[in-house]
Design an enzyme around this catalytic site. Structure first.
Site, PDB file in Angstrom:
ATOM      1  N   ASP A  74      -1.606   5.529  -5.179  1.00 50.26           N
ATOM      2  CA  ASP A  74      -2.010   4.710  -4.040  1.00 50.26           C
ATOM      3  C   ASP A  74      -2.396   3.288  -4.450  1.00 50.26           C
ATOM      4  O   ASP A  74      -3.546   3.029  -4.821  1.00 50.26           O
ATOM      5  CB  ASP A  74      -3.185   5.394  -3.324  1.00 50.26           C
ATOM      6  CG  ASP A  74      -3.601   4.661  -2.065  1.00 50.26           C
ATOM      7  OD1 ASP A  74      -4.540   5.129  -1.392  1.00 50.26           O
ATOM      8  OD2 ASP A  74      -3.000   3.612  -1.762  1.00 50.26           O
ATOM      9  N   ASP A 113       0.822  -1.212   0.000  1.00 47.28           N
ATOM     10  CA  ASP A 113       0.000   0.000   0.000  1.00 47.28           C
ATOM     11  C   ASP A 113       0.856   1.262   0.000  1.00 47.28           C
ATOM     12  O   ASP A 113       1.339   1.689   1.057  1.00 47.28           O
ATOM     13  CB  ASP A 113      -0.923  -0.026   1.232  1.00 47.28           C
ATOM     14  CG  ASP A 113      -1.813   1.197   1.312  1.00 47.28           C
ATOM     15  OD1 ASP A 113      -2.393   1.455   2.374  1.00 47.28           O
ATOM     16  OD2 ASP A 113      -1.914   1.914   0.291  1.00 47.28           O
TER      17      ASP A 113
HETATM   18  C1  LIG Z   1      -8.565   8.357   1.548  1.00 49.50           C
HETATM   19  C2  LIG Z   1      -9.811   7.655   1.107  1.00 49.50           C
HETATM   20  N1  LIG Z   1     -11.051   8.178   1.261  1.00 49.50           N
HETATM   21  N2  LIG Z   1     -11.902   7.279   0.739  1.00 49.50           N
HETATM   22  C3  LIG Z   1     -13.341   7.496   0.709  1.00 49.50           C
HETATM   23  C4  LIG Z   1     -11.231   6.194   0.286  1.00 49.50           C
HETATM   24  C5  LIG Z   1     -11.805   4.989  -0.353  1.00 49.50           C
HETATM   25  C6  LIG Z   1      -9.889   6.422   0.497  1.00 49.50           C
HETATM   26  C7  LIG Z   1      -8.767   5.527   0.172  1.00 49.50           C
HETATM   27  C8  LIG Z   1      -8.611   4.432   1.217  1.00 49.50           C
HETATM   28  O1  LIG Z   1      -9.279   4.429   2.251  1.00 49.50           O
HETATM   29  N3  LIG Z   1      -7.676   3.525   0.908  1.00 49.50           N
HETATM   30  C9  LIG Z   1      -7.349   2.424   1.695  1.00 49.50           C
HETATM   31  C10 LIG Z   1      -8.274   1.731   2.464  1.00 49.50           C
HETATM   32  C11 LIG Z   1      -7.849   0.654   3.217  1.00 49.50           C
HETATM   33  C12 LIG Z   1      -6.515   0.278   3.185  1.00 49.50           C
HETATM   34  C13 LIG Z   1      -5.643   0.993   2.389  1.00 49.50           C
HETATM   35  N4  LIG Z   1      -6.061   2.046   1.655  1.00 49.50           N
END
Ligand SMILES: Cc1nn(C)c(C)c1CC(=O)Nc1ccccn1
Length: 327
Positions: free
Chosen positions: A215, A33
């Site tokens: 990401d 990640d």
């Molecule tokens: C920053 C963000 N806001 N929102 C709505 C989303 C979906 C994100 C990205 C996010 O949560 N990514 C994540 C989740 C679990 C483990 C690793 N990365």
């Protein structure tokens, strides 16, 4: 001088990509990640109700970091917490002899139900590692001085195994030149500026660019609301479904390609990547691979974008930079 390569295996609908990591004397499948900086895994300390079906790290092989604990909440509000051990971690032959391994003592249901994943391996900057009272380094930061070159690369693919490499760039994995852009590390992310967006063959811009992060831990491509709106306005049957929490399209749709200008070069996400997945098995309505970044504060170039390019995360120079090339 260490170098290494490890497979990135796609999960259902490319929701995430998992890679084998040896921690102590167990091999676990971790979600690499670039959007976070904690290496955590399910462990023999995790409650059985939360860890059923997951590979477990047994801290008996490590040395506990006394008084150290960690607690992370991701943007989607999933979360995990626990304590910390120093142990040997090997990724594709690259060895960190004393890596901070964050053993989970509690995880949220999103992680419990994702039984293929045994945890995450953070590759963002160590400044956002959540270990207290003293933050620890990511795997990449731990090994970077021993790497042939302080870089790692990301080669994700749609519905097929890709790879991560550490310590070198593999010129057989991309075509054309790599376009590099500067990275702003202030927020701890691989943060860069996208110049602009457009849909389909035309260069009809769907909007100006903005701040974005690369990401690998996020499945979709989150863009400014105006860009997402303009993109879906060109798809018959597309709608913003607030109950589903985003744009949906008919699974029968053929979305237009999506173009991103970065560093003066244009990178194209095939439209098919944006017909992401049925809302539920058998549904004829699909969730869109592009969604609005409303409330996040920056755009997120997650797997929907990254699986269309070859990406170089380069910390070998005076300041970090990101490189992108066509696959
Ligand atoms: C920053 C963000 N806001 N929102 C709505 C989303 C979906 C994100 C990205 C996010 O949560 N990514 C994540 C989740 C679990 C483990 C690793 N990365």
């Amino acid at each position: 001088c260490q170098t290494g390569e490890v497979a990135a295996d796609p999960q259902l609908y490319d929701q995430s990509y998992l890679s084998p990591v040896t921690i102590g004397n167990s091999e676990l499948m971790l979600d690499f990640d670039t959007g976070s900086a904690d290496l955590w895994c399910f462990s023999t300390e995790s409650p059985a109700a939360q860890s059923a079906g997951h590979g477990l790290y047994n801290p008996s092989t490590g040395t506990e970091l006394d008084g150290a604990f960690w607690d992370i909440t991701y943007g989607d509000q999933s979360a995990a917490s626990g304590n910390v051990f120093a142990d040997k971690v090997v990724v594709g032959g690259v060895t960190a002899t004393k890596q901070a391994v964050e053993a989970a003592t509690s995880v949220s249901y999103e992680f419990t139900e994702d039984v293929a994943s045994d945890g995450l391996l953070g590759l963002a900057f160590s400044s956002i590692n959540t270990i207290l009272p003293q933050p620890q380094t990511t795997f990449f930061d731990t090994v970077r001085n021993s790497l042939a070159k302080a870089v790692f690369t990301v080669d994700l693919k749609k519905g097929a195994a890709g790879s991560y490499t550490f310590g070198y760039i593999d010129s057989s994995k991309y075509s054309g030149a790599i376009t590099y852009v500067p990275v702003n590390t202030a927020n701890g992310f691989w943060q860069f500026t996208a110049d602009g967006y457009s849909a389909g063959g035309s260069d009809s811009s769907t909007g100006r660019g903005g701040v974005a992060i690369a990401d690998t831990g996020t499945s979709l491509l989150y863009l400014p609301a105006s860009v997402a709106k303009a993109y879906y306005s060109g798809i018959q049957g597309a709608t913003f479904d607030f109950r589903q929490g985003g744009y949906t399209i008919p699974c029968s749709a053929t979305p237009p390609d999506f173009n991103v200008a970065i560093g003066g070069k244009t990178f194209t996400v095939p439209g098919s990547y944006i017909n992401y997945a049925p809302l539920r098995a058998g549904s004829s309505t699909c969730f869109g691979g592009i969604q609005a970044d409303t409330g996040i504060g920056f755009s997120i170039f997650g797997d929907v974008f990254l699986k269309a390019v070859y990406a170089v995360f380069d910390d070998s120079g005076s300041s970090p930079r990101l490189g992108f090339a066509a696959q």
